[in-house]
Design an enzyme around this catalytic site. Structure first.
Site, PDB file in Angstrom:
ATOM      1  N   LYS A   1     -11.984   0.122  -1.079  1.00  0.00           N
ATOM      2  CA  LYS A   1     -11.074   0.806  -2.013  1.00  0.00           C
ATOM      3  C   LYS A   1     -11.706   0.819  -3.407  1.00  0.00           C
ATOM      4  O   LYS A   1     -12.623   1.589  -3.643  1.00  0.00           O
ATOM      5  CB  LYS A   1      -9.694   0.163  -1.924  1.00  0.00           C
ATOM      6  CG  LYS A   1      -9.062   0.558  -0.586  1.00  0.00           C
ATOM      7  CD  LYS A   1      -7.780  -0.091  -0.223  1.00  0.00           C
ATOM      8  CE  LYS A   1      -7.301   0.506   1.104  1.00  0.00           C
ATOM      9  NZ  LYS A   1      -6.501  -0.418   1.881  1.00  0.00           N
TER      10      LYS A   1
ATOM     11  N   HIS B   1      -5.379  -3.712  -2.270  1.00  0.00           N
ATOM     12  CA  HIS B   1      -5.070  -2.744  -3.326  1.00  0.00           C
ATOM     13  C   HIS B   1      -5.004  -3.389  -4.714  1.00  0.00           C
ATOM     14  O   HIS B   1      -4.648  -2.725  -5.685  1.00  0.00           O
ATOM     15  CB  HIS B   1      -3.744  -2.041  -3.038  1.00  0.00           C
ATOM     16  CG  HIS B   1      -3.855  -0.979  -1.991  1.00  0.00           C
ATOM     17  ND1 HIS B   1      -4.409   0.256  -2.238  1.00  0.00           N
ATOM     18  CD2 HIS B   1      -3.513  -0.985  -0.687  1.00  0.00           C
ATOM     19  CE1 HIS B   1      -4.386   0.982  -1.133  1.00  0.00           C
ATOM     20  NE2 HIS B   1      -3.852   0.247  -0.176  1.00  0.00           N
TER      21      HIS B   1
ATOM     22  N   SER C   1       0.796  -1.223   0.000  1.00  0.00           N
ATOM     23  CA  SER C   1       0.000   0.000   0.000  1.00  0.00           C
ATOM     24  C   SER C   1       0.832   1.277   0.000  1.00  0.00           C
ATOM     25  O   SER C   1       0.334   2.321  -0.418  1.00  0.00           O
ATOM     26  CB  SER C   1      -0.953  -0.003   1.196  1.00  0.00           C
ATOM     27  OG  SER C   1      -0.257  -0.259   2.388  1.00  0.00           O
TER      28      SER C   1
HETATM   29  C1  LIG Z   1      -6.573  -0.552   3.321  1.00  0.00           C
HETATM   30  C2  LIG Z   1      -6.020  -1.884   3.611  1.00  0.00           C
HETATM   31  C3  LIG Z   1      -6.656  -2.740   4.502  1.00  0.00           C
HETATM   32  C4  LIG Z   1      -7.840  -2.308   5.289  1.00  0.00           C
HETATM   33  O1  LIG Z   1      -8.995  -2.219   4.538  1.00  0.00           O
HETATM   34  P1  LIG Z   1     -10.232  -1.377   5.091  1.00  0.00           P
HETATM   35  O2  LIG Z   1     -11.381  -1.934   4.363  1.00  0.00           O
HETATM   36  O3  LIG Z   1      -9.961   0.050   4.803  1.00  0.00           O
HETATM   37  O4  LIG Z   1     -10.302  -1.643   6.563  1.00  0.00           O
HETATM   38  C5  LIG Z   1      -6.124  -4.006   4.664  1.00  0.00           C
HETATM   39  N1  LIG Z   1      -5.019  -4.403   4.005  1.00  0.00           N
HETATM   40  C6  LIG Z   1      -4.364  -3.602   3.157  1.00  0.00           C
HETATM   41  C7  LIG Z   1      -3.148  -4.087   2.440  1.00  0.00           C
HETATM   42  C8  LIG Z   1      -4.831  -2.308   2.949  1.00  0.00           C
HETATM   43  O5  LIG Z   1      -4.176  -1.500   2.124  1.00  0.00           O
END
Ligand SMILES: *Cc1c(COP(=O)(O)O)cnc(C)c1O
Length: 401
Positions: free
Chosen positions: A242, A211, A183
């Site tokens: 996302k 992602h 990320s």
């Molecule tokens: C953003 C993210 C999460 C968390 O996801 P949310 O739905 O925002 O809680 C988990 N793992 C990774 C790699 C992320 O980038």
């Protein structure tokens, strides 16, 4: 002496300020879109995870309205008591079909999906072997599991093999876990090689595609699809927050895995399920991914264009391969300065420092979306050039262009 027992927080905050790490929250005063208003300023937004622009897609908005009209505003219970609505089942069936797995289970967030699955599937006689740059929610899940945690060097399969050899035979179960796309750097895990090595040691394999889902693979099925590894990754985590444009997380895998999580994963058991609007919109998003390939095409066109622009200006983009493109500034103060100056120029790219990334790798992180126009990306590149020269992050090379 203060008689406030929380007075030490002030000292901690002063320390953050001293190191340039204290931030106030930017407030979004409109929709989460490519151009919008934060803190009263109209900006081109390069900070969201809204890869496909689905937060404002008419189909999702209509689905959310429809779900509220039919099912109301809230679910009123945890999933395991009275809060499993037919919509939740429909969404999970859609996700399982999309990911080519037997089953899927939705959690309140990607964070709770990771924390819930890792901490319930592994226990204190087990070992978890984790990429050193894995997401915080994986790290927290590992800690909650009380398993032995061993770390391998970022994306380094030789080091993974070393750790697997060293731990072999000493623990009950072994889990190898990696982000699919990382990320902060936007680089891709060497998943085919990781699976190859982990299989030799009969380890459980888990990938967090937060992602990558909606971004990579056929119709956005993620890194497992991208590398042709269907059936070889036991636990796939994804997020609805996302590219899917809503909120939530999920685990996709075998029927037995999902049945087990329904009985054991604490965030699933002890926290209320999604409200109808969220579930309805997420269902619409998965339909859209399969109906409209142009969303992903535009995302990748924009990604290639913007990344090439930043690199031509001479910025250090740290080997990024996806729509996440970091611009390395150096220390945290410089990164925050870069972010603040860009904001004044009408570009919102959030500054990120320690503890999210090592201090000397502080950066602003940019994420383009399918909905940015070429004009918006050109304006952003102009601002990066101006501010980058001003702060000495790029030099004469860019001027001579
Ligand atoms: C953003 C993210 C999460 C968390 O996801 P949310 O739905 O925002 O809680 C988990 N793992 C990774 C790699 C992320 O980038």
């Amino acid at each position: 002496m203060s008689d406030n027992p929380l007075a030490y927080l002030d000292a901690e905050l002063d320390d953050l300020k001293e190191r340039g790490l204290f931030r106030s929250l930017r407030v979004l005063e409109g929709r989460q879109a490519a151009e919008t208003t934060f803190d009263g300023k109209h900006v081109i937004n390069l900070s969201s995870n809204n890869y496909l622009g689905l937060t404002t897609h008419p189909k999702l908005i209509a689905a959310a309205h429809d779900a509220i009209d039919r099912y109301g505003a809230g679910s009123g219970s945890v999933r395991t008591i009275a809060g499993t609505m037919s919509q939740h089942m429909e969404l999970e069936a859609k996700i399982a079909a999309f990911k080519h797995t037997e089953a899927a289970l939705v959690f309140q967030s990607g964070f709770t999906a990771n924390a819930g699955v890792v901490s319930s599937v592994l226990g204190k006689e087990d070992v978890i072997i984790s990429d050193e740059l894995n997401h915080a929610s994986i790290i927290d899940g590992c800690r909650l599991s009380r398993a032995k945690i061993a770390v391998f060097k970022h994306k380094d399969v030789v080091d993974l093999r070393r750790v697997l050899s060293e731990t072999q035979g000493k623990y009950r179960h072994t889990l190898v876990i990696t982000d699919g796309v990382f990320s902060m750097d936007g680089d891709i895990a060497p998943l085919a090689d990781i699976v190859e090595v982990a299989e030799q040691f009969k380890a459980i394999i888990m990938v967090d595609d937060a992602h990558a889902s909606g971004v990579m693979g056929n119709q956005g099925r993620g890194t497992v699809d991208h590398f042709g590894l269907h059936g070889r990754v036991h636990i796939q985590v994804g997020t609805l927050s996302k590219a899917i444009g809503c909120l939530g997380g999920y685990v996709a895998g075998s029927r037995a895995l999902v049945d087990y999580l329904i009985h054991k994963a604490r965030p699933f058991l002890f926290s209320t399920s999604h409200p109808p609007a969220v579930t309805g919109a997420a269902i619409a998003a998965f339909e859209l991914l399969q109906e409209d390939p142009t969303l992903m095409e535009r995302l990748w066109d924009n990604t290639r264009y913007f990344k090439a622009g930043l690199e031509a200006l001479g910025f250090d983009t740290s080997g990024s391969e996806t729509p996440i493109t970091p611009v390395i500034a150096g220390d945290a103060k410089l990164a925050m300065q870069l972010s603040d100056r860009l904001f004044e120029e009408g570009i919102f790219a959030q500054g990120i420092g320690f503890p999210t990334v090592p201090n000397e790798k502080s950066r602003v992180r940019t994420i383009v979306t399918a909905t940015h126009t070429r004009e918006e990306l050109d304006l952003a590149l102009k601002a990066f050039e101006k501010v980058g020269l001003e702060l000495g992050l790029i030099g004469a090379k860019a001027l001579a262009r």
